[in-house]
Design a protein around this motif. Structure first.
Motif, PDB file in Angstrom:
ATOM      1  N   ASP A  17     -22.114 -18.781 -30.290  1.00 55.33           N
ATOM      2  CA  ASP A  17     -21.462 -19.192 -29.045  1.00 55.33           C
ATOM      3  C   ASP A  17     -21.408 -20.709 -28.914  1.00 55.33           C
ATOM      4  O   ASP A  17     -20.395 -21.271 -28.492  1.00 55.33           O
ATOM      5  CB  ASP A  17     -22.208 -18.598 -27.841  1.00 55.33           C
ATOM      6  CG  ASP A  17     -21.896 -17.122 -27.646  1.00 55.33           C
ATOM      7  OD1 ASP A  17     -20.974 -16.618 -28.320  1.00 55.33           O
ATOM      8  OD2 ASP A  17     -22.572 -16.472 -26.825  1.00 55.33           O
ATOM      9  N   LEU A  18     -22.501 -21.382 -29.259  1.00 47.95           N
ATOM     10  CA  LEU A  18     -22.502 -22.838 -29.135  1.00 47.95           C
ATOM     11  C   LEU A  18     -21.488 -23.470 -30.087  1.00 47.95           C
ATOM     12  O   LEU A  18     -20.801 -24.441 -29.739  1.00 47.95           O
ATOM     13  CB  LEU A  18     -23.897 -23.394 -29.389  1.00 47.95           C
ATOM     14  CG  LEU A  18     -24.105 -24.881 -29.034  1.00 47.95           C
ATOM     15  CD1 LEU A  18     -25.551 -25.142 -28.615  1.00 47.95           C
ATOM     16  CD2 LEU A  18     -23.742 -25.803 -30.184  1.00 47.95           C
ATOM     17  N   LEU A  19     -21.347 -22.913 -31.290  1.00 48.88           N
ATOM     18  CA  LEU A  19     -20.467 -23.517 -32.294  1.00 48.88           C
ATOM     19  C   LEU A  19     -18.999 -23.139 -32.134  1.00 48.88           C
ATOM     20  O   LEU A  19     -18.124 -23.855 -32.635  1.00 48.88           O
ATOM     21  CB  LEU A  19     -20.935 -23.126 -33.698  1.00 48.88           C
ATOM     22  CG  LEU A  19     -22.320 -23.642 -34.121  1.00 48.88           C
ATOM     23  CD1 LEU A  19     -22.675 -23.111 -35.500  1.00 48.88           C
ATOM     24  CD2 LEU A  19     -22.358 -25.161 -34.104  1.00 48.88           C
ATOM     25  N   THR A  20     -18.701 -22.036 -31.443  1.00 48.55           N
ATOM     26  CA  THR A  20     -17.310 -21.565 -31.397  1.00 48.55           C
ATOM     27  C   THR A  20     -16.779 -21.289 -29.996  1.00 48.55           C
ATOM     28  O   THR A  20     -15.574 -21.431 -29.761  1.00 48.55           O
ATOM     29  CB  THR A  20     -17.148 -20.280 -32.236  1.00 48.55           C
ATOM     30  OG1 THR A  20     -17.965 -19.238 -31.676  1.00 48.55           O
ATOM     31  CG2 THR A  20     -17.562 -20.524 -33.685  1.00 48.55           C
ATOM     32  N   LYS A  21     -17.622 -20.875 -29.062  1.00 49.83           N
ATOM     33  CA  LYS A  21     -17.127 -20.438 -27.757  1.00 49.83           C
ATOM     34  C   LYS A  21     -16.474 -21.588 -26.979  1.00 49.83           C
ATOM     35  O   LYS A  21     -16.987 -22.708 -26.969  1.00 49.83           O
ATOM     36  CB  LYS A  21     -18.281 -19.850 -26.940  1.00 49.83           C
ATOM     37  CG  LYS A  21     -17.837 -19.218 -25.636  1.00 49.83           C
ATOM     38  CD  LYS A  21     -19.019 -18.606 -24.897  1.00 49.83           C
ATOM     39  CE  LYS A  21     -18.576 -17.980 -23.589  1.00 49.83           C
ATOM     40  NZ  LYS A  21     -19.715 -17.378 -22.846  1.00 49.83           N
ATOM     41  N   ASP A  22     -15.357 -21.294 -26.351  1.00 50.65           N
ATOM     42  CA  ASP A  22     -14.588 -22.201 -25.485  1.00 50.65           C
ATOM     43  C   ASP A  22     -13.773 -23.232 -26.251  1.00 50.65           C
ATOM     44  O   ASP A  22     -12.985 -23.965 -25.635  1.00 50.65           O
ATOM     45  CB  ASP A  22     -15.489 -22.921 -24.466  1.00 50.65           C
ATOM     46  CG  ASP A  22     -16.131 -21.954 -23.478  1.00 50.65           C
ATOM     47  OD1 ASP A  22     -15.459 -20.974 -23.113  1.00 50.65           O
ATOM     48  OD2 ASP A  22     -17.290 -22.171 -23.082  1.00 50.65           O
ATOM     49  N   TYR A  23     -13.934 -23.343 -27.570  1.00 49.94           N
ATOM     50  CA  TYR A  23     -13.052 -24.227 -28.333  1.00 49.94           C
ATOM     51  C   TYR A  23     -11.663 -23.591 -28.396  1.00 49.94           C
ATOM     52  O   TYR A  23     -11.502 -22.453 -28.844  1.00 49.94           O
ATOM     53  CB  TYR A  23     -13.590 -24.452 -29.742  1.00 49.94           C
ATOM     54  CG  TYR A  23     -14.728 -25.446 -29.815  1.00 49.94           C
ATOM     55  CD1 TYR A  23     -14.474 -26.817 -29.833  1.00 49.94           C
ATOM     56  CD2 TYR A  23     -16.052 -25.020 -29.885  1.00 49.94           C
ATOM     57  CE1 TYR A  23     -15.502 -27.733 -29.902  1.00 49.94           C
ATOM     58  CE2 TYR A  23     -17.093 -25.927 -29.947  1.00 49.94           C
ATOM     59  CZ  TYR A  23     -16.813 -27.291 -29.964  1.00 49.94           C
ATOM     60  OH  TYR A  23     -17.848 -28.196 -30.030  1.00 49.94           O
TER      61      TYR A  23
END
Length: 276
Positions: A17-23
């Motif tokens: 989630d930190l690396l991909t979410k919302d990008y």
């Protein structure tokens, strides 16, 4: 149930989630409305290059049952019916798409204090079968998943993973791609106020001896503003700024630059989510 292991699909989720979410590197608009009767309506529009697509999603909840119907730009209708606790600790999902008459699928999840089991079967003459399980506790879990295609009588996937979780950090190790790839991930929330989190993911492919990694961070500037950054070994650098400008309504601006492709234009995206 809260002290049991998470489903296998959730192993390493905080890092992912930190690396991909919302990008998001397109232009996206989402409007969500929920009534007191349990009826929710969500409209999404996405502009990618010169193409605009969208969908309308209706969700109705009553007791232990939820019915989710989505219609997209191409007149495809997706329906999902979720029923919780038919038996204690179970969650049953029946889904299908129109006009694809072979898309029917039945998913059953069972959560126990020491195990989490997910199963899926396609509702057609030659179904795709999938099964995943995790055993252990909330802090330490070990699991695996397997997929079998009855049409070709072959395995589509078999993966395994182990994770260790604490409130402020988690670590996971996976064997994926039918044993061809080893992946490790780590997530850490920095003290004292947990306003900054960092994550890293490293991958080794046995067939090519290739190694890759991605590192990222998230920082809360204030209770309403968050900034995230991400860097990969392939030279791509990404960042986003998310602002909650009114309760539950977010605007997110994302950008990505490829340092190895100097002549290529940077990617830029805006996402607006409204919840009146």
């Amino acid at each position: 149930m809260g002290n049991g292991p998470a489903p296998f699909s959730d192993i390493g989720k905080r890092t992912k989630d930190l690396l991909t979410k919302d990008y998001n590197f397109d232009h996206k608009f989402t409007l969500s409305m929920l009534s007191s009767t349990g009826l929710g309506l969500t409209t999404t529009g996405l502009k990618r290059d010169q193409i605009f697509v969208g969908d309308i999603n209706t969700l109705y909840k009553s007791g232990n049952t939820a019915v989710d119907v989505k219609v997209d730009t191409y007149s495809n209708v997706s329906t999902k019916v979720t029923v919780n606790d038919i038996l204690p600790g179970t969650r049953t999902v029946f889904s299908f798409k129109i006009p694809d008459h072979k898309s029917g699928k039945l998913d059953v999840q069972y959560l126990h204090h020491h195990a989490a089991i997910d199963s899926s079967i396609g509702l057609n003459p030659t179904p795709l079968l999938e099964l995943s399980a995790a055993i252990g506790s909330k802090d330490l879990s070990l699991g695996g998943e397997v997929g079998f295609d009855t049409a070709s009588a072959s395995f589509t996937k078999y993966n395994a993973g182990i994770s260790f979780n604490k409130p402020d950090f988690s670590a996971a190790l996976f064997l994926t791609d039918k044993g061809q790839t080893l992946k490790a991930s780590y997530f850490h929330s920095l003290k004292p106020h947990d306003e900054t989190t960092v994550a890293a993911e490293m991958t080794h492919r046995f067939s090519t001896y290739e190694n890759s990694f991605t590192i990222g961070s998230s920082h809360k500037v204030d209770p309403y503003t968050m900034i995230k950054t991400r860097f990969s070994d392939n030279g791509k650098v990404a960042t986003l700024c998310q602002r909650e400008w009114r309760p539950k309504s977010l605007i997110t601006i994302s950008a990505e630059y490829d340092t190895k492709a100097i002549n290529a234009a940077s990617k830029f995206g805006v996402a607006l989510a409204l919840k009146p």
